[in-house]
Design a protein around this motif. Structure first.
Motif, PDB file in Angstrom:
ATOM      1  N   GLU A  30      32.636 -10.579  16.871  1.00 42.58           N
ATOM      2  CA  GLU A  30      31.735 -10.355  15.749  1.00 42.58           C
ATOM      3  C   GLU A  30      31.475  -8.862  15.598  1.00 42.58           C
ATOM      4  OE1 GLU A  30      28.344 -12.801  16.603  1.00 42.58           O
ATOM      5  OE2 GLU A  30      29.448 -14.641  16.178  1.00 42.58           O
ATOM      6  N   PHE A  31      31.073  -8.469  14.394  1.00 45.46           N
ATOM      7  CA  PHE A  31      30.821  -7.067  14.084  1.00 45.46           C
ATOM      8  C   PHE A  31      29.857  -6.449  15.087  1.00 45.46           C
ATOM      9  CE2 PHE A  31      28.809  -3.506  11.970  1.00 45.46           C
ATOM     10  CZ  PHE A  31      29.883  -2.857  11.382  1.00 45.46           C
ATOM     11  N   THR A  32      28.760  -7.145  15.364  1.00 44.84           N
ATOM     12  CA  THR A  32      27.746  -6.578  16.266  1.00 44.84           C
ATOM     13  C   THR A  32      28.290  -6.389  17.685  1.00 44.84           C
ATOM     14  OG1 THR A  32      26.844  -8.801  16.612  1.00 44.84           O
ATOM     15  CG2 THR A  32      25.737  -7.418  14.993  1.00 44.84           C
ATOM     16  N   SER A  47      34.945   1.322   8.567  1.00 43.67           N
ATOM     17  CA  SER A  47      36.124   1.991   8.013  1.00 43.67           C
ATOM     18  C   SER A  47      37.363   1.725   8.859  1.00 43.67           C
ATOM     19  CB  SER A  47      35.885   3.487   7.850  1.00 43.67           C
ATOM     20  OG  SER A  47      35.758   4.123   9.097  1.00 43.67           O
ATOM     21  N   HIS A  48      37.213   1.683  10.170  1.00 41.43           N
ATOM     22  CA  HIS A  48      38.356   1.389  11.032  1.00 41.43           C
ATOM     23  C   HIS A  48      38.778  -0.082  10.924  1.00 41.43           C
ATOM     24  CE1 HIS A  48      38.749   5.308  12.808  1.00 41.43           C
ATOM     25  NE2 HIS A  48      37.449   5.338  13.048  1.00 41.43           N
ATOM     26  N   LEU A  49      37.816  -0.971  10.802  1.00 37.91           N
ATOM     27  CA  LEU A  49      38.142  -2.388  10.608  1.00 37.91           C
ATOM     28  C   LEU A  49      38.887  -2.581   9.291  1.00 37.91           C
ATOM     29  CD1 LEU A  49      34.798  -3.921  11.874  1.00 37.91           C
ATOM     30  CD2 LEU A  49      37.061  -4.342  12.876  1.00 37.91           C
ATOM     31  N   LYS A  50      38.451  -1.892   8.249  1.00 32.48           N
ATOM     32  CA  LYS A  50      39.091  -2.003   6.936  1.00 32.48           C
ATOM     33  C   LYS A  50      40.543  -1.530   7.005  1.00 32.48           C
ATOM     34  CE  LYS A  50      38.667  -3.043   2.611  1.00 32.48           C
ATOM     35  NZ  LYS A  50      38.634  -4.459   2.279  1.00 32.48           N
ATOM     36  N   ALA A  51      40.786  -0.437   7.727  1.00 32.48           N
ATOM     37  CA  ALA A  51      42.151   0.080   7.871  1.00 32.48           C
ATOM     38  C   ALA A  51      43.049  -0.934   8.589  1.00 32.48           C
ATOM     39  CB  ALA A  51      42.144   1.405   8.619  1.00 32.48           C
ATOM     40  N   LEU A  52      42.535  -1.554   9.636  1.00 32.32           N
ATOM     41  CA  LEU A  52      43.314  -2.563  10.362  1.00 32.32           C
ATOM     42  C   LEU A  52      43.525  -3.816   9.520  1.00 32.32           C
ATOM     43  CD1 LEU A  52      41.736  -2.165  13.911  1.00 32.32           C
ATOM     44  CD2 LEU A  52      44.047  -1.478  13.202  1.00 32.32           C
ATOM     45  N   GLU A  53      42.526  -4.155   8.717  1.00 32.38           N
ATOM     46  CA  GLU A  53      42.667  -5.305   7.819  1.00 32.38           C
ATOM     47  C   GLU A  53      43.719  -5.009   6.745  1.00 32.38           C
ATOM     48  OE1 GLU A  53      39.999  -8.064   4.771  1.00 32.38           O
ATOM     49  OE2 GLU A  53      39.193  -6.159   5.471  1.00 32.38           O
ATOM     50  N   LYS A  54      43.679  -3.822   6.182  1.00 33.65           N
ATOM     51  CA  LYS A  54      44.643  -3.428   5.145  1.00 33.65           C
ATOM     52  C   LYS A  54      46.074  -3.474   5.683  1.00 33.65           C
ATOM     53  CE  LYS A  54      45.621   0.189   1.792  1.00 33.65           C
ATOM     54  NZ  LYS A  54      45.257   1.509   1.301  1.00 33.65           N
ATOM     55  N   ALA A  55      46.256  -3.103   6.947  1.00 36.54           N
ATOM     56  CA  ALA A  55      47.572  -3.160   7.589  1.00 36.54           C
ATOM     57  C   ALA A  55      47.956  -4.585   7.989  1.00 36.54           C
ATOM     58  CB  ALA A  55      47.583  -2.262   8.818  1.00 36.54           C
ATOM     59  N   GLU A  59      42.250 -10.188  10.809  1.00 35.96           N
ATOM     60  CA  GLU A  59      41.756 -11.090   9.760  1.00 35.96           C
ATOM     61  C   GLU A  59      40.234 -11.078   9.827  1.00 35.96           C
ATOM     62  OE1 GLU A  59      41.487 -15.903   9.210  1.00 35.96           O
ATOM     63  OE2 GLU A  59      43.311 -15.077  10.116  1.00 35.96           O
ATOM     64  N   VAL A  60      39.615 -11.111   8.672  1.00 42.19           N
ATOM     65  CA  VAL A  60      38.155 -11.095   8.584  1.00 42.19           C
ATOM     66  C   VAL A  60      37.678 -12.474   8.145  1.00 42.19           C
ATOM     67  CG1 VAL A  60      36.152 -10.017   7.504  1.00 42.19           C
ATOM     68  CG2 VAL A  60      38.214  -8.671   7.917  1.00 42.19           C
ATOM     69  N   GLN A  61      36.682 -12.995   8.843  1.00 37.42           N
ATOM     70  CA  GLN A  61      36.056 -14.269   8.467  1.00 37.42           C
ATOM     71  C   GLN A  61      34.574 -14.027   8.258  1.00 37.42           C
ATOM     72  OE1 GLN A  61      36.984 -17.017  11.616  1.00 37.42           O
ATOM     73  NE2 GLN A  61      39.002 -17.459  10.774  1.00 37.42           N
ATOM     74  N   ARG A  67      20.700 -18.654   7.903  1.00 33.68           N
ATOM     75  CA  ARG A  67      20.587 -17.883   6.669  1.00 33.68           C
ATOM     76  C   ARG A  67      21.115 -16.461   6.815  1.00 33.68           C
ATOM     77  NH1 ARG A  67      14.904 -19.121   3.942  1.00 33.68           N
ATOM     78  NH2 ARG A  67      16.121 -19.736   2.141  1.00 33.68           N
ATOM     79  N   LYS A  68      21.654 -16.166   7.991  1.00 30.95           N
ATOM     80  CA  LYS A  68      22.134 -14.804   8.237  1.00 30.95           C
ATOM     81  C   LYS A  68      23.642 -14.711   8.039  1.00 30.95           C
ATOM     82  CE  LYS A  68      18.728 -13.137  11.512  1.00 30.95           C
ATOM     83  NZ  LYS A  68      18.578 -12.407  12.766  1.00 30.95           N
ATOM     84  N   PRO A  69      24.104 -13.638   7.381  1.00 29.55           N
ATOM     85  CA  PRO A  69      25.548 -13.434   7.256  1.00 29.55           C
ATOM     86  C   PRO A  69      26.147 -13.071   8.612  1.00 29.55           C
ATOM     87  CG  PRO A  69      24.359 -11.590   6.299  1.00 29.55           C
ATOM     88  CD  PRO A  69      23.332 -12.603   6.714  1.00 29.55           C
ATOM     89  N   ASN A  70      27.344 -13.550   8.842  1.00 28.00           N
ATOM     90  CA  ASN A  70      28.034 -13.306  10.104  1.00 28.00           C
ATOM     91  C   ASN A  70      29.488 -12.967   9.784  1.00 28.00           C
ATOM     92  OD1 ASN A  70      29.893 -14.691  12.322  1.00 28.00           O
ATOM     93  ND2 ASN A  70      28.030 -13.979  13.307  1.00 28.00           N
ATOM     94  N   THR A  71      29.959 -11.872  10.323  1.00 27.53           N
ATOM     95  CA  THR A  71      31.345 -11.460  10.116  1.00 27.53           C
ATOM     96  C   THR A  71      32.031 -11.408  11.464  1.00 27.53           C
ATOM     97  OG1 THR A  71      30.656 -10.099   8.240  1.00 27.53           O
ATOM     98  CG2 THR A  71      32.854  -9.709   9.113  1.00 27.53           C
ATOM     99  N   ARG A  72      33.182 -12.057  11.530  1.00 32.02           N
ATOM    100  CA  ARG A  72      33.948 -11.992  12.763  1.00 32.02           C
ATOM    101  C   ARG A  72      35.392 -11.638  12.450  1.00 32.02           C
ATOM    102  NH1 ARG A  72      33.974 -18.061  15.268  1.00 32.02           N
ATOM    103  NH2 ARG A  72      35.594 -18.912  13.920  1.00 32.02           N
TER     104      ARG A  72
END
Length: 97
Positions: A30-32, A47-55, A59-61, A67-72
């Motif tokens: 997870e992001f945290t 910004s580093h996660l975005k670069a790895l995702e773009k390449a 994968e981002v979920q 009620r809290k957003p969660n990104t993993r």
């Protein structure tokens, strides 16, 4: 083939190297968790996660936990293969073979 041909520029920053290292040994992170382990700011990590995702190395979920957003984040098959090639190249460089 040169000794550094398989060293991937996408992994040359310590944050990206850390992200991939964490994801290679965990099902997801997870992001945290990444933020704490890598001691990175939100913006720097994002910004580093975005670069790895773009390449297409991760994968981002996005979901909600209660009620809290969660990104993993998960490593992709391509990301796993490219990172392993990168690590193998670094090991050869260090060993001088």
């Amino acid at each position: 083939m040169g000794i550094i041909n398989n060293i991937n520029k996408a992994f040359d920053h310590r944050i990206r190297l850390g992200i991939m290292s964490i994801l290679m040994v965990n099902e997801y992170a997870e992001f945290t968790m990444l933020k704490e382990l890598l001691e990175a700011t939100d913006g720097n990590l994002a910004s580093h996660l975005k670069a790895l995702e773009k390449a297409e190395f991760i994968e981002v979920q996005k979901q909600f936990v209660g009620r809290k957003p969660n990104t993993r984040y998960l490593v992709t098959t391509l990301g796993r293969a490219e990172f392993q090639k990168h690590i193998d190249a670094l090991e050869k460089l260090i060993k001088g073979t």
